[in-house]
Write an enzyme that holds these catalytic residues in place. Sequence first.
Site, PDB file in Angstrom:
ATOM      1  N   GLY A 239       0.819  -1.204   0.000  1.00 44.16           N
ATOM      2  CA  GLY A 239       0.000   0.000   0.000  1.00 44.16           C
ATOM      3  C   GLY A 239       0.849   1.248   0.000  1.00 44.16           C
ATOM      4  CG  ASP A 240       3.886   3.973   1.051  1.00 47.91           C
ATOM      5  OD1 ASP A 240       4.494   4.668   0.212  1.00 47.91           O
ATOM      6  OD2 ASP A 240       3.471   4.424   2.127  1.00 47.91           O
TER       7      ASP A 240
END
Length: 438
Positions: A239-240
């Site tokens: 998620g990054d």
Amino acid sequence: MLSRNFFLLAFLSSAATQIRAWPGDNGVCTIIPNGNGRDDSDQILAAINAPDCNEILLPQPYTYSIQQRLLTDLSNKVFNVYGTLLFSDDLAYWINNSWVTDFDTLQTAWIATGDNWVMSGGGFNQGGIDGNGQAWYTRAQGYGNQPGRPMSLYISNATNALVKDFSIRQPQFWAFFVDQSKNITLDGVYVNATNHDPAEPPADPRDGNLGNNWVINTDGIDTYRSDQITITNWVVQNGDDCVAYKGNSTNIFVSNVTCHGGNGIAFGSLGQYQNRTDNVENITMIDINLLPSNVLNGNLTGAAYFKAWVGVSMGTPPNGGGGGTGLVNNVTLENFTFQDADLPVYLQSCLTYSAYNVTQYCNTSTLEFENVVLKNFQGTSSGVNNGSVVSLVCSPSAPCQNFDFVDFNATVPAPYTPQYTCDNAVNVTGIDCISSSG
Ligand SMILES: *[C@@H]1O[C@H](CO)[C@@H](O)[C@H](O)[C@H]1NC(C)=O
Ligand SMILES: *[C@@H]1O[C@H](CO)[C@@H](O)[C@H](O)[C@H]1NC(C)=O
Ligand SMILES: *[C@@H]1O[C@H](CO)[C@@H](O)[C@H](O)[C@H]1NC(C)=O
Ligand SMILES: *[C@@H]1O[C@H](CO)[C@@H](O)[C@H](O)[C@H]1NC(C)=O
Ligand SMILES: *[C@@H]1O[C@H](CO)[C@@H](O)[C@H](O)[C@H]1NC(C)=O
Ligand SMILES: *[C@@H]1O[C@H](CO)[C@@H](O)[C@H](O)[C@H]1NC(C)=O
Ligand SMILES: *[C@@H]1O[C@H](CO)[C@@H](O)[C@H](O)[C@H]1NC(C)=O
Ligand SMILES: *[C@@H]1O[C@H](CO)[C@@H](O)[C@H](O)[C@H]1NC(C)=O
Ligand SMILES: *[C@@H]1O[C@H](CO)[C@@H](O)[C@H](O)[C@H]1NC(C)=O
Ligand SMILES: *[C@@H]1O[C@H](CO)[C@@H](O)[C@H](O)[C@H]1NC(C)=O
Ligand SMILES: *[C@@H]1O[C@H](CO)[C@@H](O)[C@H](O)[C@H]1NC(C)=O
Ligand SMILES: *[C@@H]1O[C@H](CO)[C@@H](O)[C@H](O)[C@H]1NC(C)=O
């Protein structure tokens, strides 16, 4: 031979953590877990430090309990982590005892250092590291750079090393960080950070109805002050940032990387430290595939993006900073595919992660971006930013120069038409760029 080795080592390790290779073992020291919830760190460190263990073997299907921070000098060793190193979820221990890196005072659970070494994992989605990340994702719940969260593997002051067939499942924070190192190859790597918490009520309007359980800060890899890094055959779900270049990342070759969800490929953040110079030069990336992930908040925000802090210092890192300078130069990005990227290609020059209103400083960044080729980009945007598919918002204090788009094809959903905006950018070719002011 293996079973004799198992027996002797089990016996020895229960008595004292003295581990050695026996005649006939060819320098291979095989470790089996202590079991019953006992920590395996000491026996693994003892084997790595034993002069006659040339190869340290952690066979499958074993799981090794890691309850202490690790510092391993792997010089001239082969470390085969075919089994799984399961880092404990004793958050208080890690918050108080993880090693502190000198980047943003971020922490790490494991430092690997040394010259001329090989570390193999157990292959795709097997063995390697299980960071017990869920405990960290639940604690953070979208809070960026939350203090105490350790990186899984920090390769620091290392040279001539190969990491291969290595998986990091549920990393606590960034999966890999390579710093002050030279000639490091990371080939055949699997990273998967997936949050299994149920959706929560939205806190940030950008969350829509998807809840706020981001797997933030689970970068696949960050490089910093390192030269000659090769990153090949990776699969990342997170998620990054999938791959991120921080200051002084030079001569980096990346190919065949598939990223599921997250922010895509990041150049930055750069310029966070006042009076410091962050250069990112000679970067080649080929065959990069970016997809949304199938889980909560699994949107892909971008394919490739560039981020520089404001040119004045406000607050302290990791969430504050700015005022640094530097140069991004000679970047070739070729054969990218992407699906439903919110904004496929963008450059921000007014970055902060803190609550300061930096609008009035958006013209101050002196970080230069130049000689960037984006060749054969094929994909779709999600429409979250209407028709915008390229947005280069460069600083008037350091206009972007020579961005060459070749065969750039990002489609947008109806009813939008593709829009390309460029501010303070000189010599942008291959797209019809207009200024954001119209
Ligand atoms: C870097 O590693 C080398 C051995 O590979 C060692 O001699 C040196 O002291 C280390 N430097 C730092 C700053 O840790
Ligand atoms: C880089 O490291 C590899 C070992 O991983 C070694 O075989 C190779 O010779 C090194 N390259 C240079 C230029 O030193
Ligand atoms: C990552 O893990 C999640 C849940 O464990 C799984 O659904 C997903 O398929 C995995 N992603 C990849 C790329 O393997
Ligand atoms: C790309 O990397 C993936 C994951 O390691 C691997 O399965 C695949 O074979 C690689 N593709 C090529 C063309 O090497
Ligand atoms: C950066 O340089 C300016 C001007 O020399 C100085 O005032 C400031 O203290 C420096 N900042 C840091 C963090 O060293
Ligand atoms: C980056 O490299 C430049 C040029 O060698 C150097 O001046 C600068 O101090 C380095 N920056 C960092 C953050 O190490
Ligand atoms: C740009 O970087 C590539 C390697 O990524 C290198 O082969 C090429 O010579 C560099 N070009 C310049 C002008 O330095
Ligand atoms: C970039 O590549 C060129 C060509 O190989 C080389 O001359 C130059 O030193 C490299 N730049 C850096 C910062 O390593
Ligand atoms: C990129 O893809 C094109 C078309 O598939 C291919 O001809 C080209 O060789 C690829 N580029 C590289 C550097 O592999
Ligand atoms: C931020 O500052 C700018 C001017 O510096 C102002 O126009 C804007 O309204 C401010 N935004 C917020 C959210 O306070
Ligand atoms: C994720 O993308 C979908 C469309 O692909 C969009 O409807 C949704 O609003 C996006 N979510 C966020 C948080 O941007
Ligand atoms: C752009 O990609 C779309 C599919 O995503 C395709 O239909 C279209 O023909 C492509 N356009 C060009 C100019 O290649």
